[in-house]
Design an enzyme around this catalytic site. Structure first.
Site, PDB file in Angstrom:
ATOM      1  CD  GLN A 132      -2.535   1.723   0.264  1.00 15.41           C
ATOM      2  OE1 GLN A 132      -3.240   0.937  -0.344  1.00 15.41           O
ATOM      3  NE2 GLN A 132      -2.436   2.998  -0.103  1.00 15.41           N
ATOM      4  CD  GLN A 134      -3.538   7.673  -2.111  1.00 14.70           C
ATOM      5  OE1 GLN A 134      -4.298   6.711  -2.218  1.00 14.70           O
ATOM      6  NE2 GLN A 134      -3.897   8.894  -2.409  1.00 14.70           N
ATOM      7  N   PRO A 264      -5.670  -1.996   4.929  1.00 16.89           N
ATOM      8  CG  PRO A 264      -3.815  -0.564   4.963  1.00 16.89           C
ATOM      9  CD  PRO A 264      -4.267  -1.913   4.515  1.00 16.89           C
ATOM     10  CE1 TYR A 265      -6.207   4.695   3.974  1.00 13.16           C
ATOM     11  CE2 TYR A 265      -4.461   3.136   3.419  1.00 13.16           C
ATOM     12  CZ  TYR A 265      -4.873   4.331   3.987  1.00 13.16           C
ATOM     13  OH  TYR A 265      -3.964   5.156   4.588  1.00 13.16           O
ATOM     14  N   GLY A 266     -10.697   0.828   2.421  1.00 16.95           N
ATOM     15  CA  GLY A 266     -11.840   0.214   1.768  1.00 16.95           C
ATOM     16  C   GLY A 266     -11.464  -0.194   0.357  1.00 16.95           C
ATOM     17  CG  MET A 268      -4.634   1.819  -3.213  1.00 17.83           C
ATOM     18  SD  MET A 268      -4.598   3.578  -2.735  1.00 17.83           S
ATOM     19  CE  MET A 268      -3.693   4.262  -4.123  1.00 17.83           C
ATOM     20  CD  GLU A 269      -6.631   5.971  -5.584  1.00 18.30           C
ATOM     21  OE1 GLU A 269      -7.077   5.251  -4.672  1.00 18.30           O
ATOM     22  OE2 GLU A 269      -6.217   7.125  -5.392  1.00 18.30           O
ATOM     23  CG  HIS A 293     -14.149   6.340  -4.180  1.00 17.29           C
ATOM     24  ND1 HIS A 293     -14.501   7.599  -3.765  1.00 17.29           N
ATOM     25  CD2 HIS A 293     -12.818   6.243  -3.958  1.00 17.29           C
ATOM     26  CE1 HIS A 293     -13.435   8.231  -3.314  1.00 17.29           C
ATOM     27  NE2 HIS A 293     -12.389   7.419  -3.412  1.00 17.29           N
ATOM     28  CD  GLU A 294     -11.014   3.070  -4.434  1.00 15.88           C
ATOM     29  OE1 GLU A 294     -10.134   3.804  -4.945  1.00 15.88           O
ATOM     30  OE2 GLU A 294     -11.434   3.242  -3.273  1.00 15.88           O
ATOM     31  CG  HIS A 297      -9.457   7.463  -7.224  1.00 16.59           C
ATOM     32  ND1 HIS A 297      -9.110   8.781  -6.976  1.00 16.59           N
ATOM     33  CD2 HIS A 297      -9.850   6.947  -6.024  1.00 16.59           C
ATOM     34  CE1 HIS A 297      -9.283   9.041  -5.674  1.00 16.59           C
ATOM     35  NE2 HIS A 297      -9.748   7.948  -5.083  1.00 16.59           N
ATOM     36  CD  GLU A 316      -9.385  10.127  -2.390  1.00 18.69           C
ATOM     37  OE1 GLU A 316     -10.526   9.737  -2.715  1.00 18.69           O
ATOM     38  OE2 GLU A 316      -8.355   9.422  -2.524  1.00 18.69           O
ATOM     39  CG  ASP A 373       0.023   7.348   6.400  1.00 18.86           C
ATOM     40  OD1 ASP A 373      -0.662   7.440   5.367  1.00 18.86           O
ATOM     41  OD2 ASP A 373       0.992   6.565   6.505  1.00 18.86           O
ATOM     42  CE1 TYR A 381     -10.579  10.591   1.773  1.00 17.39           C
ATOM     43  CE2 TYR A 381     -11.755   9.463   0.033  1.00 17.39           C
ATOM     44  CZ  TYR A 381     -10.671   9.559   0.862  1.00 17.39           C
ATOM     45  OH  TYR A 381      -9.673   8.631   0.779  1.00 17.39           O
ATOM     46  NE  ARG A 561     -13.390   0.229   4.621  1.00 21.85           N
ATOM     47  CZ  ARG A 561     -14.567   0.205   4.003  1.00 21.85           C
ATOM     48  NH1 ARG A 561     -15.309  -0.906   4.065  1.00 21.85           N
ATOM     49  NH2 ARG A 561     -14.986   1.235   3.307  1.00 21.85           N
ATOM     50  CG  MET A 562      -6.263   2.001   9.116  1.00 23.46           C
ATOM     51  SD  MET A 562      -4.904   3.167   9.166  1.00 23.46           S
ATOM     52  CE  MET A 562      -4.740   3.545   7.446  1.00 23.46           C
TER      53      MET A 562
HETATM   54  N1  BES Z   1      -7.019   6.509  -2.400  1.00 23.26           N
HETATM   55  C1  BES Z   1      -7.937   6.211  -1.360  1.00 23.26           C
HETATM   56  C2  BES Z   1      -7.325   5.447  -0.226  1.00 23.26           C
HETATM   57  C3  BES Z   1      -6.115   6.113   0.417  1.00 23.26           C
HETATM   58  C4  BES Z   1      -6.110   7.468   0.668  1.00 23.26           C
HETATM   59  C5  BES Z   1      -5.023   5.361   0.757  1.00 23.26           C
HETATM   60  C6  BES Z   1      -4.992   8.056   1.241  1.00 23.26           C
HETATM   61  C7  BES Z   1      -3.927   5.951   1.338  1.00 23.26           C
HETATM   62  C8  BES Z   1      -3.901   7.306   1.581  1.00 23.26           C
HETATM   63  C9  BES Z   1      -9.153   5.448  -1.891  1.00 23.26           C
HETATM   64  O1  BES Z   1      -9.553   5.845  -3.166  1.00 23.26           O
HETATM   65  C10 BES Z   1     -10.312   5.764  -1.003  1.00 23.26           C
HETATM   66  O2  BES Z   1     -10.650   6.906  -0.900  1.00 23.26           O
HETATM   67  N2  BES Z   1     -10.919   4.751  -0.396  1.00 23.26           N
HETATM   68  C11 BES Z   1     -12.098   4.927   0.432  1.00 23.26           C
HETATM   69  C12 BES Z   1     -13.322   4.647  -0.401  1.00 23.26           C
HETATM   70  C13 BES Z   1     -14.553   5.439  -0.049  1.00 23.26           C
HETATM   71  C14 BES Z   1     -14.332   6.920   0.006  1.00 23.26           C
HETATM   72  C15 BES Z   1     -15.681   5.121  -1.011  1.00 23.26           C
HETATM   73  C16 BES Z   1     -11.961   3.968   1.602  1.00 23.26           C
HETATM   74  O3  BES Z   1     -10.894   3.343   1.744  1.00 23.26           O
HETATM   75  O4  BES Z   1     -12.866   3.848   2.398  1.00 23.26           O
HETATM   76 ZN    ZN Z   2     -10.414   7.802  -3.126  1.00 24.57          ZN
END
Ligand code: BES
Ligand code: ZN
Length: 615
Positions: A132, A134, A264-266, A268-269, A293-294, A297, A316, A373, A381, A561-562
């Site tokens: 991961q 980003q 850790p995320y929902g 990642m694009e 969403h992805e 991106h 975002e 982070d 967002y 997932r954080m």
């Molecule tokens: N790019 C992000 C995840 C991210 C952001 C990873 C910053 C590391 C640093 C991804 O596109 C995202 O926004 N995921 C969201 C989805 C939701 C907004 C629909 C998530 O993980 O929940």
């Molecule tokens: Zn995003």
């Protein structure tokens, strides 16, 4: 080139154009070793030295066009890592290229990587590795210009044990037995669209895949692949909706990879290969907005990229805008309005958690000496979305405003942009409505902490039932509790149940008798939809229901997932009686957790880095 407060390598007098990787994945040592060859273009005459970003890398040697080059490192910075300063054995003139090749290996504690043992996987037989990158973790796997202001193509060859499969954020380009070791396989990948380093991604594991559309497959361990194929079956319809809104999809393939629960995320694009948490597998496609969403991106973020993380809202905010426009195409305008209202509440929650005067709640924050982070929240967002929605209303509605978004994408495709460039283009595109744009309080929207200066009025058709039911619970006396029954929630969709619980979480804690009655009539303990379960368990802990504590800690640790894990740990930590229990459970799981999640939960629970023993 503007300066990037998160990178030693930018601004720079050179720019990386292409990256050629040759990697060896060692599951015994938890190390990736190999070579990274960067094709670098000089932006100035008399160019003979460059700085790359690294973090915990062991650099063994560096060459330039095949000749040995000297290198040294600067002091290690807490989150920027260590600058690698390379002196070329010759000078370049502006516009000339050099291939700088580093031979190196990663550290077992590389922040971009999580190494899972076989026991931590679904199949239990093979180990697993995922990355991961980003925002600023690519430097812990590759010495590079680790700034979103720099874009390059890449080619990679990855050697892995022969029972495993490697995938990357690129188009697959074949595989062969490793010529150097018959027990291994080399997988090849090519990414021909220039992209920033944070979109480099790799997974190695016992992966399988299934076709879900003409340009799409799902990937995961065998145990999840059928469920994932069903859950994400709308992918091609979403891609087509996105192309209508934003222009052609330029990345060729669009696959989805479902990761182990600690991702850790929902989502990642990663280009060509979105990464997704298994907590999206609700069984009813109700969490597929994360895929929308992805997918979005692919235009906003991956084609048009924020120049630094201070302009993260450009990635975002526009992506949430497109995600909700896809929701509008696939469901309805009312559904878009409903989701937008939920987003406003998420923004309110972030502003409450950070504090309404916290400069990190600015749409465009200063990130000088701030770890991206630590700055992460719903603000980019949802304040971003709220601004775009406000502009949509001012400029004449969704049909008009999507014209701007599409044109902005065309204008800045393959580039990295700042908020100023975005705003200048907005004024150019709407040159006939400049008087209206001049009435927007830009300073309040962009550079002032707290909630936005204007609250949009969203259509409440789908929210009304959620609002009414939450009010009824909030107003109820103990005598009123018998008036609730199962049928209250029968006609609510899972989206509405999420909204109902979110509304309750915004209020003062309900009396314990109320949540116990809620369990009796709605049996929310039995609901496995992760977004519902997360809110329900938070609510129970918030209302001091002791029996919910083990369930909350279970959810906080059995997935990572954080968005879920951090608030669940915080909620238990804030229940005084269980503060030590939250810390104990965290310390017991810390070694199994993703390094970034473990670091942030440690900060949330005020556990210092040296505290390695359980209480
Ligand atoms: N790019 C992000 C995840 C991210 C952001 C990873 C910053 C590391 C640093 C991804 O596109 C995202 O926004 N995921 C969201 C989805 C939701 C907004 C629909 C998530 O993980 O929940
Ligand atoms: Zn995003």
């Amino acid at each position: 080139m503007s300066s990037d407060p998160c990178s030693f390598s930018c601004p720079a007098r050179c720019v990386t154009k292409h990256l050629n990787l040759s990697l060896h994945v060692d599951f015994d040592r938890h190390v990736i070793s190999g070579k990274a060859a960067l094709t670098v273009e000089a932006l100035e005459d008399h160019f003979s030295s460059l700085t790359l970003d690294t973090r915990d890398l062991k650099v063994i040697s560096v060459s330039a066009n095949g000749q040995a080059a000297s290198f040294t490192t600067g002091p290690k910075h807490s989150f920027k890592g260590t600058p690698l300063i390379i002196t070329l054995p010759f000078h370049l003139s502006r516009g000339q290229h050099v291939i700088v090749e580093a031979t190196y290996e990663t550290s077992p504690s590389a922040t971009a990587l999580q190494w899972l043992t076989a026991a931590q996987t679904a199949g239990k037989k093979q180990p697993y590795l995922f990355s991961q990158c980003q925002a600023n973790h690519c430097r812990s796997i590759i010495p590079c210009q680790d700034s979103p202001s720099v874009k390059h193509t890449y080619y990679a060859q990855v050697s892995v044990p022969k029972d495993l499969v490697a995938v990357m954020s690129a188009v697959r380009d074949g595989q062969e037995v490793d010529p150097e070791d018959g027990r291994r396989v080399v997988f090849r990948f090519r990414q021909t669209v220039p992209m920033p380093s944070y979109l480099i991604a790799i997974v190695v594991g016992a992966l399988e895949s299934r076709e879900i559309g003409p340009r799409s497959r799902v990937w995961s361990e065998r145990e999840f692949v059928d469920k994932a194929a069903y859950e994400f079956s709308e992918t091609e319809a979403m891609l087509q909706a996105a192309e209508d809104l934003a222009g052609p999809y330029v990345w060729g393939q669009y696959d989805v990879l479902v990761l182990p629960p600690s991702f850790p995320y929902g989502g990642m694009e990663n280009p060509c290969l979105t990464f997704a948490t298994p907590t999206l597998l609700a069984g009813d496609k109700s969490l597929s907005n994360v895929i929308a969403h992805e997918i979005s991106h692919s235009w906003t973020g991956n084609l048009v990229t924020n120049k630094t993380w201070e302009h993260f809202w450009l990635n975002e905010g526009h992506t949430v805008y497109l995600e909700r426009m896809i929701g509008r195409c696939m469901v309805s305008e009312q559904f878009r309005q409903f989701k937008a209202m939920g987003g406003w509440k998420d923004l309110q929650d972030s502003v409450n958690t950070f504090g309404a005067n916290n400069p990190l709640t600015n749409l465009v924050p200063s990130l000088e000496e701030v770890d991206p982070d630590d700055a992460f929240s719903s603000v980019p967002y949802e304040k971003g979305f709220a601004l775009l929605y406000h502009l949509e209303e001012l400029m004449g509605g969704p049909e008009v405003f999507i014209g701007f978004v599409k044109s902005y994408i065309q204008m800045f495709a393959y580039r990295s942009v700042t908020t100023d460039e975005w705003k200048n283009y907005l004024f150019t595109y709407f040159k006939d409505k400049v008087d209206v744009l001049n009435k927007v309080d830009w300073n309040a929207w962009m550079f002032t902490p707290g909630m936005p200066p204007v609250k949009p009025q969203y259509d409440t058709t789908l929210a009304d039932a959620c609002i009414a039911l939450s009010r009824k619970w909030i107003k109820a006396t103990d005598q009123d509790l018998s008036s609730f029954n199962e049928s209250d929630v029968k006609t609510l969709s899972s989206h509405q149940l999420i909204e109902f619980l979110s509304l309750l979480l915004q209020e003062d804690a309900l009396p314990l008798t109320h949540v116990k009655r809620m369990q009796e009539v709605y049996d929310l303990n039995a609901v496995m939809n992760s977004e519902i379960r997360f809110r329900w368990l938070r609510l129970c802990v918030r209302c001091r229901w002791e029996e919910a504590v083990p369930m909350a800690l279970k959810m906080a640790t059995e997935q990572g997932r954080m968005k879920f894990t951090r608030p669940l740990f915080r909620e238990v930590y804030n229940f005084d009686k269980f503060r030590d229990e939250a810390v104990r459970v965290f310390l017991a799981h810390r070694d199994q957790m993703h390094p970034v999640t473990a670091g942030l939960v440690a900060k949330d629970l005020k556990v210092d880095a040296s505290n390695t023993t359980s209480l």
